[in-house]
Design a protein around this motif. Structure first.
Motif, PDB file in Angstrom:
ATOM      1  N   TYR A 119      -4.078   6.523   3.870  1.00 34.80           N
ATOM      2  CA  TYR A 119      -4.504   5.947   2.602  1.00 34.80           C
ATOM      3  C   TYR A 119      -4.563   4.424   2.652  1.00 34.80           C
ATOM      4  CZ  TYR A 119      -4.548   9.976  -0.521  1.00 34.80           C
ATOM      5  OH  TYR A 119      -4.875  11.148  -1.177  1.00 34.80           O
ATOM      6  N   ASN A 120      -5.658   3.873   2.170  1.00 34.41           N
ATOM      7  CA  ASN A 120      -5.674   2.467   1.782  1.00 34.41           C
ATOM      8  C   ASN A 120      -4.961   2.371   0.443  1.00 34.41           C
ATOM      9  OD1 ASN A 120      -7.356   1.499   3.960  1.00 34.41           O
ATOM     10  ND2 ASN A 120      -9.066   2.501   2.928  1.00 34.41           N
ATOM     11  N   MET A 121      -4.074   1.402   0.331  1.00 37.56           N
ATOM     12  CA  MET A 121      -3.260   1.287  -0.871  1.00 37.56           C
ATOM     13  C   MET A 121      -3.495  -0.062  -1.560  1.00 37.56           C
ATOM     14  SD  MET A 121      -1.695   4.156  -1.008  1.00 37.56           S
ATOM     15  CE  MET A 121      -0.569   3.787  -2.351  1.00 37.56           C
ATOM     16  N   ALA A 122      -3.203  -0.091  -2.845  1.00 32.88           N
ATOM     17  CA  ALA A 122      -3.416  -1.320  -3.606  1.00 32.88           C
ATOM     18  C   ALA A 122      -2.451  -1.401  -4.773  1.00 32.88           C
ATOM     19  CB  ALA A 122      -4.848  -1.374  -4.128  1.00 32.88           C
ATOM     20  N   TRP A 123      -2.292  -2.592  -5.262  1.00 32.02           N
ATOM     21  CA  TRP A 123      -1.577  -2.853  -6.509  1.00 32.02           C
ATOM     22  C   TRP A 123      -2.553  -3.468  -7.505  1.00 32.02           C
ATOM     23  CZ3 TRP A 123       3.333  -1.353  -7.617  1.00 32.02           C
ATOM     24  CH2 TRP A 123       4.170  -1.014  -6.556  1.00 32.02           C
ATOM     25  N   PHE A 124      -2.481  -2.970  -8.727  1.00 33.14           N
ATOM     26  CA  PHE A 124      -3.207  -3.532  -9.861  1.00 33.14           C
ATOM     27  C   PHE A 124      -2.179  -3.877 -10.936  1.00 33.14           C
ATOM     28  CE2 PHE A 124      -7.809  -2.635  -9.258  1.00 33.14           C
ATOM     29  CZ  PHE A 124      -7.733  -1.944  -8.066  1.00 33.14           C
ATOM     30  N   ARG A 125      -2.604  -4.637 -11.918  1.00 24.77           N
ATOM     31  CA  ARG A 125      -1.727  -4.914 -13.052  1.00 24.77           C
ATOM     32  C   ARG A 125      -2.544  -4.996 -14.335  1.00 24.77           C
ATOM     33  NH1 ARG A 125       0.067 -11.171 -11.619  1.00 24.77           N
ATOM     34  NH2 ARG A 125      -1.952 -12.173 -12.087  1.00 24.77           N
ATOM     35  N   GLN A 126      -1.849  -4.739 -15.428  1.00 29.40           N
ATOM     36  CA  GLN A 126      -2.511  -4.767 -16.732  1.00 29.40           C
ATOM     37  C   GLN A 126      -1.587  -5.384 -17.758  1.00 29.40           C
ATOM     38  OE1 GLN A 126      -4.026  -0.971 -18.035  1.00 29.40           O
ATOM     39  NE2 GLN A 126      -5.405  -1.943 -19.488  1.00 29.40           N
TER      40      GLN A 126
ATOM     41  N   TRP B 152      -4.683   1.268   5.731  1.00 31.50           N
ATOM     42  CA  TRP B 152      -3.812   2.394   6.087  1.00 31.50           C
ATOM     43  C   TRP B 152      -2.907   2.068   7.263  1.00 31.50           C
ATOM     44  CZ3 TRP B 152      -8.902   2.044   7.306  1.00 31.50           C
ATOM     45  CH2 TRP B 152      -9.252   2.198   8.651  1.00 31.50           C
ATOM     46  N   THR B 153      -3.370   1.198   8.152  1.00 29.17           N
ATOM     47  CA  THR B 153      -2.565   0.807   9.304  1.00 29.17           C
ATOM     48  C   THR B 153      -1.541  -0.269   8.962  1.00 29.17           C
ATOM     49  OG1 THR B 153      -4.175  -0.877   9.883  1.00 29.17           O
ATOM     50  CG2 THR B 153      -4.452   1.309  10.888  1.00 29.17           C
ATOM     51  N   GLY B 154      -1.748  -0.950   7.855  1.00 25.17           N
ATOM     52  CA  GLY B 154      -0.899  -2.087   7.500  1.00 25.17           C
ATOM     53  C   GLY B 154      -1.337  -3.392   8.148  1.00 25.17           C
ATOM     54  N   SER B 155      -2.377  -3.340   8.946  1.00 21.45           N
ATOM     55  CA  SER B 155      -2.773  -4.514   9.718  1.00 21.45           C
ATOM     56  C   SER B 155      -3.644  -5.489   8.940  1.00 21.45           C
ATOM     57  CB  SER B 155      -3.527  -4.073  10.979  1.00 21.45           C
ATOM     58  OG  SER B 155      -4.684  -3.342  10.615  1.00 21.45           O
ATOM     59  N   SER B 156      -4.226  -5.043   7.841  1.00 23.47           N
ATOM     60  CA  SER B 156      -5.097  -5.911   7.042  1.00 23.47           C
ATOM     61  C   SER B 156      -4.645  -5.896   5.599  1.00 23.47           C
ATOM     62  CB  SER B 156      -6.543  -5.439   7.130  1.00 23.47           C
ATOM     63  OG  SER B 156      -7.027  -5.512   8.444  1.00 23.47           O
ATOM     64  N   THR B 157      -4.652  -7.071   4.999  1.00 16.41           N
ATOM     65  CA  THR B 157      -4.278  -7.217   3.592  1.00 16.41           C
ATOM     66  C   THR B 157      -5.241  -8.170   2.900  1.00 16.41           C
ATOM     67  OG1 THR B 157      -2.773  -9.046   4.086  1.00 16.41           O
ATOM     68  CG2 THR B 157      -1.822  -6.834   4.052  1.00 16.41           C
TER      69      THR B 157
END
Length: 130
Positions: A32-39, A53-58
């Motif tokens: 999974y590609n993961m993300a944080w959002f806020r509201q 998913w690898t953690g290598s790119s942000t």
């Protein structure tokens, strides 16, 4: 599909730090590609950060770049958001989101739209007092 549960929110003062966690259950988190959002109250949900998913790119929103750090531990099915130098404008409910790379392909690029993600947590509240 994964189920996501956020934790770590709270009430802090401006300049403080918090670390949010998002625990995933179900199969396939490591894909999974993961993300944080806020509201924030009365505002649209906005993108904060994403990690491959690898953690290598942000990738980060300009508003948090240099202050927030996203990371993940695939062995523990968890993604983190380290938030430093918090400001009152960071006050919001923070949501974890994910999308399986079977839908996005193996090439990671920053996905910043809510519609890019299929799985969402219930959110954790972060309140920063000035």
């Amino acid at each position: 599909q994964v189920q996501l549960v956020e934790s770590g929110g709270g009430l802090v003062q401006a300049g403080d730090s918090l670390r949010l966690s998002c625990a995933a259950s179900g199969r396939g988190f490591s894909n999974y590609n993961m993300a944080w959002f806020r509201q924030a109250p009365g505002k649209e949900r906005e993108f904060v950060s994403t990690i491959a998913w690898t953690g290598s790119s942000t990738y980060y929103a300009d508003s948090v770049k240099g202050r927030f750090t996203i990371s993940r531990d695939n062995a523990k099915n968890t993604v983190f958001l380290q938030m430093n130098s918090l400001k009152s404008e960071d006050t919001a409910a923070y949501y974890c989101a994910g999308v399986d790379r079977q839908y996005t392909g193996n090439y990671f690029y920053p996905r910043t739209r809510k519609g890019d993600y299929t799985d969402w947590g219930q959110g954790t509240q972060v309140t920063v007092s000035s």
